[in-house]
Write a protein that holds these residues in place. Sequence first.
Motif, PDB file in Angstrom:
ATOM      1  N   GLY A 160       0.810   3.922  -3.095  1.00 50.41           N
ATOM      2  CA  GLY A 160       0.007   4.505  -2.020  1.00 50.41           C
ATOM      3  C   GLY A 160       0.313   5.968  -1.791  1.00 50.41           C
ATOM      4  N   LEU A 161       1.588   6.346  -1.896  1.00 53.05           N
ATOM      5  CA  LEU A 161       1.976   7.754  -1.739  1.00 53.05           C
ATOM      6  C   LEU A 161       1.362   8.614  -2.831  1.00 53.05           C
ATOM      7  CD1 LEU A 161       5.718   7.189  -0.809  1.00 53.05           C
ATOM      8  CD2 LEU A 161       4.043   8.351   0.647  1.00 53.05           C
ATOM      9  N   GLU A 162       1.380   8.099  -4.048  1.00 50.89           N
ATOM     10  CA  GLU A 162       0.776   8.831  -5.160  1.00 50.89           C
ATOM     11  C   GLU A 162      -0.721   9.004  -4.937  1.00 50.89           C
ATOM     12  OE1 GLU A 162       1.633  11.089  -8.287  1.00 50.89           O
ATOM     13  OE2 GLU A 162       3.153   9.559  -7.864  1.00 50.89           O
ATOM     14  N   ALA A 163      -1.366   7.955  -4.420  1.00 53.66           N
ATOM     15  CA  ALA A 163      -2.803   8.036  -4.140  1.00 53.66           C
ATOM     16  C   ALA A 163      -3.100   9.083  -3.080  1.00 53.66           C
ATOM     17  CB  ALA A 163      -3.324   6.663  -3.706  1.00 53.66           C
ATOM     18  N   LEU A 164      -2.323   9.105  -2.013  1.00 48.26           N
ATOM     19  CA  LEU A 164      -2.509  10.123  -0.970  1.00 48.26           C
ATOM     20  C   LEU A 164      -2.304  11.522  -1.526  1.00 48.26           C
ATOM     21  CD1 LEU A 164      -0.699   8.557   2.114  1.00 48.26           C
ATOM     22  CD2 LEU A 164      -3.134   9.093   1.960  1.00 48.26           C
ATOM     23  N   SER A 165      -1.266  11.681  -2.330  1.00 50.82           N
ATOM     24  CA  SER A 165      -0.972  12.992  -2.910  1.00 50.82           C
ATOM     25  C   SER A 165      -2.130  13.506  -3.751  1.00 50.82           C
ATOM     26  CB  SER A 165       0.301  12.909  -3.763  1.00 50.82           C
ATOM     27  OG  SER A 165       0.644  14.168  -4.299  1.00 50.82           O
ATOM     28  N   ARG A 166      -2.864  12.578  -4.367  1.00 49.34           N
ATOM     29  CA  ARG A 166      -3.945  12.949  -5.283  1.00 49.34           C
ATOM     30  C   ARG A 166      -5.330  12.909  -4.636  1.00 49.34           C
ATOM     31  NH1 ARG A 166      -2.336  11.915 -11.094  1.00 49.34           N
ATOM     32  NH2 ARG A 166      -0.079  11.638 -11.082  1.00 49.34           N
ATOM     33  N   GLY A 167      -5.392  12.839  -3.302  1.00 45.50           N
ATOM     34  CA  GLY A 167      -6.668  13.042  -2.641  1.00 45.50           C
ATOM     35  C   GLY A 167      -7.307  11.849  -1.976  1.00 45.50           C
ATOM     36  N   ALA A 168      -6.642  10.689  -1.942  1.00 43.53           N
ATOM     37  CA  ALA A 168      -7.219   9.543  -1.233  1.00 43.53           C
ATOM     38  C   ALA A 168      -7.410   9.891   0.236  1.00 43.53           C
ATOM     39  CB  ALA A 168      -6.310   8.323  -1.378  1.00 43.53           C
ATOM     40  N   ALA A 169      -8.476   9.372   0.827  1.00 43.30           N
ATOM     41  CA  ALA A 169      -8.767   9.674   2.234  1.00 43.30           C
ATOM     42  C   ALA A 169      -7.857   8.898   3.164  1.00 43.30           C
ATOM     43  CB  ALA A 169     -10.221   9.351   2.544  1.00 43.30           C
ATOM     44  N   LEU A 170      -7.545   7.666   2.797  1.00 40.87           N
ATOM     45  CA  LEU A 170      -6.663   6.852   3.633  1.00 40.87           C
ATOM     46  C   LEU A 170      -5.971   5.813   2.767  1.00 40.87           C
ATOM     47  CD1 LEU A 170      -7.800   3.700   4.355  1.00 40.87           C
ATOM     48  CD2 LEU A 170      -9.535   5.056   5.521  1.00 40.87           C
ATOM     49  N   VAL A 171      -4.803   5.405   3.226  1.00 35.54           N
ATOM     50  CA  VAL A 171      -4.066   4.314   2.587  1.00 35.54           C
ATOM     51  C   VAL A 171      -3.468   3.436   3.677  1.00 35.54           C
ATOM     52  CG1 VAL A 171      -2.162   3.631   1.082  1.00 35.54           C
ATOM     53  CG2 VAL A 171      -3.483   5.690   0.536  1.00 35.54           C
ATOM     54  N   ASP A 172      -3.751   2.142   3.600  1.00 34.07           N
ATOM     55  CA  ASP A 172      -3.051   1.160   4.415  1.00 34.07           C
ATOM     56  C   ASP A 172      -1.907   0.591   3.579  1.00 34.07           C
ATOM     57  OD1 ASP A 172      -4.349   1.114   6.937  1.00 34.07           O
ATOM     58  OD2 ASP A 172      -6.043   0.045   6.053  1.00 34.07           O
ATOM     59  N   PHE A 173      -0.689   0.748   4.068  1.00 33.82           N
ATOM     60  CA  PHE A 173       0.494   0.213   3.408  1.00 33.82           C
ATOM     61  C   PHE A 173       0.876  -1.089   4.110  1.00 33.82           C
ATOM     62  CE2 PHE A 173       0.690   4.789   2.839  1.00 33.82           C
ATOM     63  CZ  PHE A 173       1.185   4.977   1.550  1.00 33.82           C
ATOM     64  N   VAL A 174       0.945  -2.185   3.381  1.00 34.77           N
ATOM     65  CA  VAL A 174       1.317  -3.474   3.955  1.00 34.77           C
ATOM     66  C   VAL A 174       2.667  -3.882   3.386  1.00 34.77           C
ATOM     67  CG1 VAL A 174       0.669  -5.897   4.224  1.00 34.77           C
ATOM     68  CG2 VAL A 174      -1.109  -4.121   4.165  1.00 34.77           C
ATOM     69  N   ALA A 177       9.534  -1.176   5.603  1.00 37.60           N
ATOM     70  CA  ALA A 177       8.402  -0.619   6.349  1.00 37.60           C
ATOM     71  C   ALA A 177       8.839   0.567   7.195  1.00 37.60           C
ATOM     72  CB  ALA A 177       7.781  -1.699   7.233  1.00 37.60           C
ATOM     73  N   ARG A 178       9.984   0.454   7.837  1.00 35.78           N
ATOM     74  CA  ARG A 178      10.490   1.550   8.676  1.00 35.78           C
ATOM     75  C   ARG A 178      10.814   2.785   7.846  1.00 35.78           C
ATOM     76  NH1 ARG A 178      13.801  -1.342  10.995  1.00 35.78           N
ATOM     77  NH2 ARG A 178      15.663  -0.941   9.743  1.00 35.78           N
ATOM     78  N   THR A 179      11.437   2.587   6.683  1.00 30.66           N
ATOM     79  CA  THR A 179      11.767   3.725   5.814  1.00 30.66           C
ATOM     80  C   THR A 179      10.497   4.390   5.300  1.00 30.66           C
ATOM     81  OG1 THR A 179      13.804   2.599   5.129  1.00 30.66           O
ATOM     82  CG2 THR A 179      13.061   4.435   3.773  1.00 30.66           C
ATOM     83  N   LEU A 180       9.499   3.601   4.967  1.00 29.26           N
ATOM     84  CA  LEU A 180       8.229   4.160   4.493  1.00 29.26           C
ATOM     85  C   LEU A 180       7.564   4.998   5.577  1.00 29.26           C
ATOM     86  CD1 LEU A 180       5.988   4.470   2.452  1.00 29.26           C
ATOM     87  CD2 LEU A 180       5.211   2.149   3.019  1.00 29.26           C
ATOM     88  N   GLN A 183      -1.239   4.496   7.249  1.00 29.77           N
ATOM     89  CA  GLN A 183      -0.736   3.591   8.277  1.00 29.77           C
ATOM     90  C   GLN A 183       0.069   2.491   7.610  1.00 29.77           C
ATOM     91  OE1 GLN A 183      -3.700   2.155  10.993  1.00 29.77           O
ATOM     92  NE2 GLN A 183      -2.233   1.013  12.231  1.00 29.77           N
ATOM     93  N   VAL A 184       1.244   2.200   8.188  1.00 30.87           N
ATOM     94  CA  VAL A 184       2.118   1.150   7.672  1.00 30.87           C
ATOM     95  C   VAL A 184       1.965  -0.085   8.554  1.00 30.87           C
ATOM     96  CG1 VAL A 184       4.489   0.490   7.133  1.00 30.87           C
ATOM     97  CG2 VAL A 184       3.742   2.855   6.771  1.00 30.87           C
ATOM     98  N   HIS A 185       1.730  -1.222   7.925  1.00 28.93           N
ATOM     99  CA  HIS A 185       1.568  -2.488   8.638  1.00 28.93           C
ATOM    100  C   HIS A 185       2.736  -3.395   8.257  1.00 28.93           C
ATOM    101  CE1 HIS A 185      -2.669  -1.372   9.510  1.00 28.93           C
ATOM    102  NE2 HIS A 185      -2.589  -0.799   8.317  1.00 28.93           N
ATOM    103  N   ASN A 186       3.621  -3.659   9.198  1.00 29.01           N
ATOM    104  CA  ASN A 186       4.800  -4.492   8.942  1.00 29.01           C
ATOM    105  C   ASN A 186       4.420  -5.969   9.141  1.00 29.01           C
ATOM    106  OD1 ASN A 186       8.096  -4.900  10.504  1.00 29.01           O
ATOM    107  ND2 ASN A 186       7.370  -5.438   8.461  1.00 29.01           N
ATOM    108  N   CYS A 187       3.825  -6.543   8.101  1.00 27.86           N
ATOM    109  CA  CYS A 187       3.397  -7.940   8.146  1.00 27.86           C
ATOM    110  C   CYS A 187       3.185  -8.416   6.716  1.00 27.86           C
ATOM    111  CB  CYS A 187       2.115  -8.090   8.967  1.00 27.86           C
ATOM    112  SG  CYS A 187       0.690  -7.190   8.309  1.00 27.86           S
ATOM    113  N   GLY A 188       2.914  -9.706   6.559  1.00 26.87           N
ATOM    114  CA  GLY A 188       2.625 -10.241   5.250  1.00 26.87           C
ATOM    115  C   GLY A 188       1.226  -9.893   4.779  1.00 26.87           C
ATOM    116  N   ALA A 189       1.026  -9.916   3.467  1.00 31.36           N
ATOM    117  CA  ALA A 189      -0.274  -9.564   2.899  1.00 31.36           C
ATOM    118  C   ALA A 189      -1.375 -10.495   3.392  1.00 31.36           C
ATOM    119  CB  ALA A 189      -0.197  -9.601   1.369  1.00 31.36           C
ATOM    120  N   ALA A 190      -1.113 -11.804   3.408  1.00 30.88           N
ATOM    121  CA  ALA A 190      -2.133 -12.757   3.832  1.00 30.88           C
ATOM    122  C   ALA A 190      -2.517 -12.545   5.290  1.00 30.88           C
ATOM    123  CB  ALA A 190      -1.638 -14.188   3.617  1.00 30.88           C
ATOM    124  N   ASP A 191      -1.530 -12.289   6.141  1.00 33.61           N
ATOM    125  CA  ASP A 191      -1.817 -12.053   7.557  1.00 33.61           C
ATOM    126  C   ASP A 191      -2.656 -10.793   7.744  1.00 33.61           C
ATOM    127  OD1 ASP A 191      -0.433 -14.310   8.319  1.00 33.61           O
ATOM    128  OD2 ASP A 191       1.439 -13.248   8.723  1.00 33.61           O
TER     129      ASP A 191
END
Length: 199
Positions: free
Chosen positions: A72-86, A93-96, A109-117
């Motif tokens: 996700g960081l690489e995507a943001l660096s290369r021009g992505a408009a948004l990234v949701d990090f799960v 999650a806190r370090t990210l 935005q970082v979401h501290n939860c499971g992928a399915a949730d």
Amino acid sequence: MARSSPRKPTPQPLSQLRIIGGQWRGRKLHFAPVEGLRPTGDRLRETLFNWLQFYLPAARCLDLFAGSGALGLEALSRGAALVDFVELNPHAARTLKQQLQLLGAQGAQVHNCGAADFLASSDRQYDIIFVDPPFAEDLWQDSLSALEGHLSAEALVYIETPRNTPPPVLPNWQLTKEKRAGQVCMRLYSGTKQSSTGY
């Protein structure tokens, strides 16, 4: 004789990764030393983002098992408009979040939860989705099945698995790129129900 108090465990030092392209090219960032967390290596990321280079500008991305956040960081660096990090692990999650703040990253935005949730509670659609779960937990099939409803009209889905893992069963999805490197297999799919190629 007085007993000495037990020593507190020494915190493990943070591990490091490097962004390899875009506005933050060369920046070194830290990530939590969590068991099972293995950031996609530089060479693999270079290959992946060569595949994605024409699709990234202004793309909406989902880093579904973010871990270090390398993809996700690489995507943001290369021009992505948004990234949701799960990311389920609270330390990771806190370090990210801290690394995103250091970069002054917008649209993250970082979401501290499971992928399915997360997928069950969100109605956002994405142009690019990264699916790179912990290899030992065999989460590919369930995660990919849960993506229905989260794919934009011409979405691309990246899947990273152990080298000899059979590809997930993905009816009506088009495999557009595949490469094996070391112990890893990289696959890029068109997550639409169209049969055309052109990638």
